[in-house]
Write an enzyme that holds these catalytic residues in place. Structure first.
Site, PDB file in Angstrom:
ATOM      1  N   TYR A   1      11.246   1.058   0.389  1.00 10.87           N
ATOM      2  CA  TYR A   1      12.281   0.573  -0.533  1.00 10.87           C
ATOM      3  C   TYR A   1      13.474   1.522  -0.617  1.00 10.87           C
ATOM      4  CZ  TYR A   1       8.554  -2.594  -2.111  1.00 10.87           C
ATOM      5  OH  TYR A   1       7.556  -3.533  -2.174  1.00 10.87           O
TER       6      TYR A   1
ATOM      7  N   LYS B   1      -2.237   2.427   5.997  1.00 13.05           N
ATOM      8  CA  LYS B   1      -2.388   1.568   7.178  1.00 13.05           C
ATOM      9  C   LYS B   1      -2.366   2.515   8.380  1.00 13.05           C
ATOM     10  CE  LYS B   1      -2.485  -2.589   9.039  1.00 13.05           C
ATOM     11  NZ  LYS B   1      -3.714  -3.414   8.971  1.00 13.05           N
TER      12      LYS B   1
ATOM     13  N   ASP C   1      -5.161  -3.708   4.026  1.00 12.80           N
ATOM     14  CA  ASP C   1      -5.614  -5.101   4.105  1.00 12.80           C
ATOM     15  C   ASP C   1      -7.032  -5.232   3.556  1.00 12.80           C
ATOM     16  OD1 ASP C   1      -6.058  -3.440   6.253  1.00 12.80           O
ATOM     17  OD2 ASP C   1      -5.944  -4.983   7.791  1.00 12.80           O
TER      18      ASP C   1
ATOM     19  N   ASP D   1       3.147  -1.601  -4.859  1.00 10.66           N
ATOM     20  CA  ASP D   1       3.854  -2.703  -5.508  1.00 10.66           C
ATOM     21  C   ASP D   1       2.985  -3.961  -5.466  1.00 10.66           C
ATOM     22  OD1 ASP D   1       5.771  -4.333  -6.574  1.00 10.66           O
ATOM     23  OD2 ASP D   1       7.117  -4.292  -4.844  1.00 10.66           O
TER      24      ASP D   1
ATOM     25  N   ASP E   1       0.162  -5.523  -8.628  1.00  9.63           N
ATOM     26  CA  ASP E   1       0.267  -6.883  -9.168  1.00  9.63           C
ATOM     27  C   ASP E   1      -1.042  -7.639  -8.985  1.00  9.63           C
ATOM     28  OD1 ASP E   1       2.768  -6.603 -10.136  1.00  9.63           O
ATOM     29  OD2 ASP E   1       3.712  -8.132  -8.888  1.00  9.63           O
TER      30      ASP E   1
END
Ligand code: NAD
Length: 362
Positions: A146, A195, A227, A251, A255
């Protein structure tokens, strides 16, 4: 002990829920012999109306001088409020971004805890809900994808967009240290999510987390690919304690973790820098649809205040007293409208604050 708290009530239900959090803090102060001194500042839409900008330099300075900042929520109805006719850097949310940057808040903490009293709201299989879960997603907040260089170009008539994901070892080390420190205050387990089978930034992440882990032999460390983590969160959330991860993964996963608790009005959060200082706020927004009606659920803000006691003031017993008081209120059947079900006692925002404050004990 004496602590200075800057409060940002903000917009919508913000002032209502912050009032209840202060009520509970004042009760903690009485019972445990502390002094909490509050200074309120404007941020968001109310600051635009009063000062012409979402956050003034004076407000930032007042936040910096405090031991911690307790916030309600900012913003209005994004379709109808005139605040959203302004250019992006003048809108309410720009104030929060500016504040996070000014205070160098790089570590975002979002607990996801399933109260057995609210297990029916958990969208997972009954057996998973019955097992319960109590985890904390720790997300790096100021680096990664980001904040990397980005561009969109057209080459030979083909549009091409690029985002870059960069982390240096100091950024990883400081959040890893926070993660291990906080795990020590909890169940002493860190799951570092990356990852590393694909990304160089993840391979560095994993290497630095392993280095930091050597200083915390009492904390169990495991690594998990993002994942797999997304799957494990819905399959077996009870396995997690502190989930430590970079900005974009955090992020998304935070959620997901919020959703499985089933109740937005219950979710607290904290953003910390490399001192004891932090900004504490509920995970939900300013709920303009119910503002001013005294029906908002103040629990997320009250639990954010508990996090403030634990992480900024090192008042662990007092933080637990707030969490226990919330638990007792739920156990005794008190419910705000958002978590109400048949047979429970429906209470207003201020009544919920009263009940929780009365439940505080040594
Ligand atoms: P929201 O979280 O404010 O509301 C979503 C739904 O949940 C609404 O129906 C609302 O009534 C309900 N709700 C939220 N909190 C509740 C509570 N404590 N008690 C009972 N019900 C509650 O999300 P939104 O409607 O998308 O956003 C409204 C405004 O809040 C927007 O301006 C948005 O930008 C802002 N926002 C601010 C923050 C922040 O200050 N950190 C975070 C998210 C959204």
């Amino acid at each position: 002990m004496k602590f200075q708290i800057t409060c940002i009530p903000g917009d919508g239900i913000g002032p209502e829920i912050v009032t209840e959090a202060k009520k509970v803090l004042d009760r903690v102060a009485d019972v445990y012999g502390h002094e909490f001194l509050y200074t309120d500042v404007l941020m968001g839409g109310c600051s635009i109306d009063a000062c012409g900008e979402p956050l003034t330099e004076e407000a930032i300075e007042t936040c910096k001088k405090a031991d911690a900042v307790l916030m309600g929520s900012i913003g209005g109805n994004t379709s109808t409020s005139p605040w959203y006719q302004l250019p992006p850097q003048k809108r309410p949310e720009a104030g929060l971004l500016k504040l996070r940057k000014s205070l160098n808040l790089f570590a975002n903490l979002r607990p996801a805890y399933l109260y057995q009293e609210l297990a029916a709201a958990c969208p997972l299989k009954e057996a998973v809900g019955a097992a319960g879960f109590d985890m904390l997603i720790m997300r790096e907040l100021t680096g990664g994808l980001y904040f990397g260089a980005r561009s969109t170009v057209t080459e030979n008539g083909i549009r091409k967009a690029t985002d870059t994901l960069t982390y240096d070892e100091t950024e990883i080390r400081r959040i890893a240290i926070k993660g291990f420190e906080i795990a020590r205050k909890r169940k002493k387990k860190v799951t570092s999510v990356d990852k590393a089978n694909v990304l160089d930034s993840s391979r560095l992440w994993r290497a630095v987390v392993n280095e930091v882990a050597k200083d915390y032999p009492d904390v169990t460390l495991e690594h998990m690919l993002v994942d797999n983590c997304a799957m494990q969160l819905v399959k077996d959330p009870a396995q997690f304690d502190v989930v430590l991860t970079e900005n974009m993964f955090g992020d998304i996963l935070s959620d997901e973790a919020s959703m499985i608790t089933g109740s937005i009005g219950m979710l607290s959060s904290a953003s910390l820098n490399d001192t004891k200082f932090g900004l504490y706020e509920p995970s939900h927004g300013s709920a303009p649809d119910i503002a001013g009606k005294n029906i908002a659920n103040p629990i997320a803000t009250i639990l954010s205040a508990a996090m403030m006691l634990r992480y900024s003031f090192d008042l662990d017993k007092e933080a637990s007293a707030i969490e226990d008081a919330v638990q007792k209120a739920l156990h005794d059947g008190y419910r705000s409208v958002d978590i109400y079900s048949d047979g429970m006692k429906k209470v207003s925002c201020s009544e919920m604050g009263d009940v929780i404050a009365q439940n505080i004990e040594r």
